[in-house]
Design an enzyme around this catalytic site. Structure first.
Site, PDB file in Angstrom:
ATOM      1  N   HIS A   1     -14.714 -10.224  23.803  1.00 47.10           N
ATOM      2  CA  HIS A   1     -14.184  -8.987  23.228  1.00 47.10           C
ATOM      3  C   HIS A   1     -15.155  -8.370  22.234  1.00 47.10           C
ATOM      4  CE1 HIS A   1      -9.800 -10.105  24.244  1.00 47.10           C
ATOM      5  NE2 HIS A   1     -10.349  -9.353  25.156  1.00 47.10           N
TER       6      HIS A   1
ATOM      7  N   CYS B   1     -14.505   1.259  39.954  1.00 46.39           N
ATOM      8  CA  CYS B   1     -14.332   1.992  38.690  1.00 46.39           C
ATOM      9  C   CYS B   1     -13.885   1.102  37.534  1.00 46.39           C
ATOM     10  CB  CYS B   1     -13.359   3.143  38.880  1.00 46.39           C
ATOM     11  SG  CYS B   1     -11.704   2.627  39.328  1.00 46.39           S
TER      12      CYS B   1
HETATM   13  C1  PEP Z   1      -8.998  -1.222  36.753  1.00 46.66           C
HETATM   14  O1  PEP Z   1      -7.971  -1.915  36.795  1.00 46.66           O
HETATM   15  O2  PEP Z   1     -10.146  -1.654  36.985  1.00 46.66           O
HETATM   16  C2  PEP Z   1      -8.898   0.185  36.370  1.00 46.66           C
HETATM   17  C3  PEP Z   1      -9.938   0.986  36.445  1.00 46.66           C
HETATM   18  O3  PEP Z   1      -7.689   0.584  35.904  1.00 46.66           O
HETATM   19  P1  PEP Z   1      -7.260   0.414  34.365  1.00 46.66           P
HETATM   20  O4  PEP Z   1      -8.407  -0.153  33.616  1.00 46.66           O
HETATM   21  O5  PEP Z   1      -6.880   1.788  33.900  1.00 46.66           O
HETATM   22  O6  PEP Z   1      -6.099  -0.503  34.506  1.00 46.66           O
END
Ligand code: PEP
Ligand code: MG
Length: 600
Positions: free
Chosen positions: A190, A503
């Site tokens: 973190h 992503c």
């Molecule tokens: C993910 O889960 O990788 C994602 C991009 O969605 P979030 O981080 O908004 O849950």
């Protein structure tokens, strides 16, 4: 030579110079101070006041982090707040003051020691993570009690600590952190994630750091190669300053180069897109540097309101985003609430296991009053640009089919009412649930594109919550099981002729870029801060080598082996640059070739 040089592993790049400030998160603060029986009440009040101030400080940090680096990273600090709320530690600290008649700081130290005792028998990695995160949170209280939080540095300092844990965000909020040095900590801890998000240079694994560096010593930190000069001489300082300025110049070049599309040395095009959470985010970076918005998290539009946004509110917002991007795609992900993102004005039933519960598309499909206005707003706004719709937390093919039929009936209504809209908005499915990854071929038949969300996919594949320090060490994106899943999804999408993007947080790490490209991805979407360095990483690799890296990684049995391969690949890349071997294919749309060793 200055007094001496220390070496560690860089987890956040950049140069910094400043006085060392020792902030150990564990113990070593001298003998407990006895207090008189008649002072017990006052000391307990002092403890409660320090606790309240610390909670306020952490809440301020959360707000500050949300504004500066986004809600996702800010959530890291929320787990710190939870540790401060631990009734057992609080009560025990008060009891220690009462029964042992010691000062509040000593009472907290004893309470912490008692709290961590049961975990002493746990696996070393579990023990370290948990203990350090608890100490990280409570060190804010200890600093309050010892009057150290009151210190306003006259210049930003280099924080010297035992473990890179998130508490230093407290000091970032005060503008007093130039860099962080730690004896321990990992690249995906973190603390490291926060350091990178805030752009604070950070080096971990510096042996004997606390023993060798004195409070106040002048320290020159090179977060690019992991070296630390302690008490540098005048000539060393001049050299350091020259390097720092050269680096700034290189960063400017890198930022300028980022407006060009990214191609590998052997000419393969990699789309580099941005993740955003609000219209305001679009003002925070140079829009010319991206191929589009790969993930627009629309839930933040809902999260900071007192009621659901109307269809027209949403239409206006989506339209403005589309107009800003022109003909480049903007991938709007429909509401992804629930789980770790509850809506303040929409009470969902309490669940024993929210991560496996009612969240994302599961809510939307059951709440047409919520979902239909969003889809209507998106189809209407799509007239003004290149909109795509992405569904979060997809588990099955049927869910996507259900959305398709909703969209069809909305379009029918629009046609009947003569409302301008777009007929052919591509619909995508996020791959975050392992079962969805396994049926990516089926999803690719009913969806127009796929997007791999590694933040959730890694948590569900490893069965570990990154924000839970007891199991956070198991949340490992380099786990071969994770890599094999990504490869399978990329393959299934390619076989079906569908685009696939990635992503999650992983896309923002330039060291991982060759691996992801080698696994078959040609589109990555990331926090805007990472765009220039990821593009630079793309430009310095060859598809052939990336493919070889991926296939060796896929045959690894452990993430340690994968990490070793990725590190070796990176070392070769740096060697390639330092040898000045910059010849090779140079397609015309390439940015000018340059040595980007210092940009990582
Ligand atoms: C993910 O889960 O990788 C994602 C991009 O969605 P979030 O981080 O908004 O849950
Ligand atoms: Mg997700």
């Amino acid at each position: 030579m200055g007094q001496f040089v220390l070496k560690g592993t860089s987890v956040s790049s950049g140069f910094a110079l400043g006085p060392a400030r020792i902030h150990a998160t564990s113990g070593g603060e001298g003998a407990p101070r006895s207090i008189r029986p008649e002072d017990v009440g006052t000391e307990i009040d002092r403890f409660d006041a320090a606790l309240a101030r610390s909670e306020d400080q952490l809440r301020r940090n959360i707000r500050f982090a949300t504004e500066r680096v986004g809600a996702q990273d800010a959530r890291i600090l929320e787990s710190q707040l939870q540790f401060l709320a631990d009734v057992e530690i609080r009560d025990r600290a008060r009891r220690n003051i009462r029964e042992h008649q010691v000062d509040a700081a000593a009472a907290v130290e004893r309470a912490l020691a008692h709290f961590v005792r049961p975990f002493e028998k746990a696996l070393p990695a579990v023990r370290r993570d948990l203990i350090q995160e608890v100490r990280s949170a409570w060190s804010v209280v200890l600093n309050e009690l010892r009057g150290r939080n009151m210190i306003v540095e006259s210049q930003p300092a280099v924080i010297v600590t035992d473990e890179l844990v998130p508490w230093f965000a407290t000091l970032i909020e005060r503008g007093s952190v130039a860099a962080v040095l730690a004896e321990a900590g990992g690249r995906y801890s973190h603390g490291a994630i926060l350091a990178r998000s805030f752009g604070v240079p950070a080096i971990v694994g510096v042996r004997d750091l606390l023993r060798r560096v004195q409070n106040g010593a002048l320290v020159a930190v090179n977060g690019d190669d992991g070296t630390v000069l302690v008490e540098p001489t005048e000539p060393e300082l001049r050299l350091f300053e020259a390097r720092r300025i050269a680096r700034l110049e290189q960063r400017r070049e890198l930022a300028a180069a980022a407006i060009h599309p990214a191609r590998t040395r052997d000419g393969a095009r990699v789309q580099v897109m941005a993740n955003v959470e609000s219209l305001r985010d679009l003002d925070g970076f140079d829009l010319r540097t991206v191929d589009g918005i790969g993930l627009y998290r629309t839930e933040y539009l809902y999260l900071d309101r007192l009621e659901f946004p109307s269809e027209d509110d949403q239409y206006n917002l989506y339209r403005r985003a589309l107009e800003r991007l022109g003909d480049r795609p903007v991938v709007f992900r429909t509401l992804d609430s629930g789980g770790d993102k509850p809506l303040p004005y929409f009470q969902t039933p309490k669940e024993a296991n929210p991560a496996l519960g009612w969240r994302g598309l599961r809510i939307s499909l059951e709440m047409p009053d919520l979902f239909v206005p969003q889809l209507r707003a998106l189809l209407r706004a799509a007239v003004h640009g290149n909109a795509r719709i992405l569904l979060p937390m997809v588990t099955s093919v049927e869910e996507v089919v259900a959305v398709r039929s909703l969209l069809a009936s909305i379009r029918e209504d629009f046609r009947a009412a003569g409302i301008p809209h777009r007929e052919d908005v591509p619909l995508g499915a996020m791959i975050e649930v392992p079962a969805a990854a396994a049926v990516a071929d089926g999803l690719a038949e009913v969806a127009d594109f796929l997007s791999i969300g590694t933040n959730d996919l890694v948590q569900y594949l490893t069965g570990a919550d990154r924000d839970n320090p007891r199991v956070g060490h198991l949340y490992d994106p380099y786990h071969p099981g994770v890599l094999r899943t990504i490869r399978d999804v990329a393959r299934r999408a390619a076989d079906s002729g569908r685009e696939v993007s990635l992503c999650g947080e992983l896309a923002a790490d330039p060291q991982t870029t060759p691996l992801l490209v080698g696994l078959g991805l040609r589109s990555l979407s990331m926090a805007p801060v990472a765009i220039a360095t990821v593009k630079s990483a793309v430009r310095s690799m060859r598809i052939l080598d990336a493919g070889a890296l991926a296939s060796s990684s896929l045959s690894c049995r452990t993430s340690t082996q994968v990490r070793g391969l990725v590190d070796a690949f990176e070392a070769r890349r740096l060697g390639f640059h330092s040898a000045g071997a910059t010849s090779g294919s140079s397609p015309s749309e390439h940015a000018p070739r340059r040595d980007d060793r210092d940009e990582r």
